[in-house]
Enzyme design. Structure first.
Site, PDB file in Angstrom:
ATOM      1  CE  LYS A 195      -0.145  47.547 -10.436  1.00 42.93           C
ATOM      2  NZ  LYS A 195       1.045  48.322 -10.135  1.00 42.93           N
ATOM      3  CE  LYS A 240       3.119  50.421 -22.068  1.00 46.30           C
ATOM      4  NZ  LYS A 240       2.733  50.269 -20.703  1.00 46.30           N
ATOM      5  CE  LYS A 297       0.115  61.291 -17.560  1.00 46.66           C
ATOM      6  NZ  LYS A 297       0.299  60.531 -16.342  1.00 46.66           N
TER       7      LYS A 297
END
Ligand code: TRP
Length: 332
Positions: free
Chosen positions: A112, A198, A195
């Site tokens: 992050k 979204k 995979k």
């Protein structure tokens, strides 16, 4: 005695076939033989600063979708994290013994920091302490975790052990990973990558609540290649993906049929995709119908979350009372 299992669900958007086969289908079985707590982690999702309407709608959507999948409010405890304030108190208490160094070393935190250097907030840093509080508030024995959450589980174990050691009491069970026994089914995406997810871009995932027209369109657009050139040739990944998807929604006859066409170099991807689309639609239709009904039934959703919050708080209040006493937060 049934084992206590806690599982958190991030309220981020809609569930796709990958979510269903990867985890939710196993949750349905898990709830039969364990004392399960499923909660929607709305506090966790605040690290990304959703708008109030988005937050509320996302919570509602995942609630309706999990219920539509078969998470049973009579068998399990289903609640919203923010309905259980005791979790936030335990989070505060655990944070007093959570160290900057260990929190900074968590891989998902480091990711992050790299990806969003302008929003490295304390919520992100202490994400693992909140997760630990979520789980140990119910003195859970197990947590179902995917690969991406293994480090968070390790942190929970560290915090639980640290508390026990610090207060010289075997108070919190050290949570373990819940293993689903059989191999987890991995659902491939439609873009040729490994995979379904979204984050891989629109068009890669098929959602449980998706409109049949859109499903057809997405599948017809799925990536393929120029076709086999030799008999019984090994399938390249893009084609194997379509077959893998077929394996979870189509009948064995259908799969054998297209497998033979592949082996004889007679396959027409358009035909295969048409069949696959219809089978995906038949598979998802009951989910979609239930999701639509549940999203309309706010009275029912309110009832489910109220009962869930009551049950969850019963367990959480008991823990927090004992924890306060152990720590020395005592009444005169
Ligand atoms: N971090 C988990 C995820 O991203 C969600 C979660 C929050 C969770 N608290 C939890 C999972 C506690 C298991 C236990 O999927």
């Amino acid at each position: 005695m049934k084992e206590i299992v806690v599982s958190g669900i991030r309220p981020t958007g809609n569930l796709h076939l990958g979510n269903y086969f990867g985890a939710i289908k196993n949750f349905i079985k898990m709830q039969e033989s364990n004392e399960c707590y499923f909660f929607i982690a709305d506090w966790h999702s605040l690290t990304t600063h959703p708008t109030p309407n988005d937050l509320h709608n996302n919570v509602k959507t995942v609630l309706a979708e999990y219920l539509a999948c078969g998470i049973n409010p009579e068998e399990s405890t289903i609640y919203i994290q923010s309905d259980v304030p005791e979790i936030s108190e335990l989070y505060l208490l655990l944070n007093m013994n959570a160290y900057l160094g260990e929190l900074e070393r968590v891989t998902s935190f480091k990711d992050k920091v790299r990806k969003q250097p302008n929003n490295v907030n304390a919520g992100l840093l202490t994400y693992p302490t909140l997760m630990a509080a979520d789980v140990i508030i119910h003195k859970a024995a197990k947590v179902p975790v995917g690969k991406d959450q293994e480090q968070n589980l390790e942190m929970m174990r560290t915090f639980a052990r640290r508390f026990n050691r610090m207060y010289k009491e075997d108070y919190f069970p050290i949570p373990k990973a819940y293993n689903f026994g059989e191999q987890l089914v991995k659902i491939p995406g439609l873009d040729g990558s490994g995979k379904m997810g979204k984050s891989e871009g629109e068009g890669n995932a098929i959602y449980l609540g998706e409109d049949p027209k859109k499903i057809r369109k997405k599948i017809m657009k799925a990536k393929t290649d120029a076709g086999p050139t030799e008999m019984n040739q090994e399938k390249p990944d893009v084609i194997k993906n379509l077959f893998d998807l077929m394996k979870v929604v189509s009948t064995p006859d259908t799969i054998i049929h297209f497998d033979e066409l592949w082996n004889n170099c007679e396959i027409r991807y358009g035909d295969m995709k048409k069949q696959l689309a219809e089978d995906v639609i038949s598979f998802t239709a009951p989910f979609r119908d239930k999701i639509i009904d549940l999203e309309k039934d706010e009275d029912y959703l309110r009832k489910v979350t109220q009962i869930g919050a009551e049950k969850a708080r019963e367990s959480a209040v008991k823990t927090i009372k004992e924890v306060r006493n152990i720590i020395g937060i005592r009444k005169f």
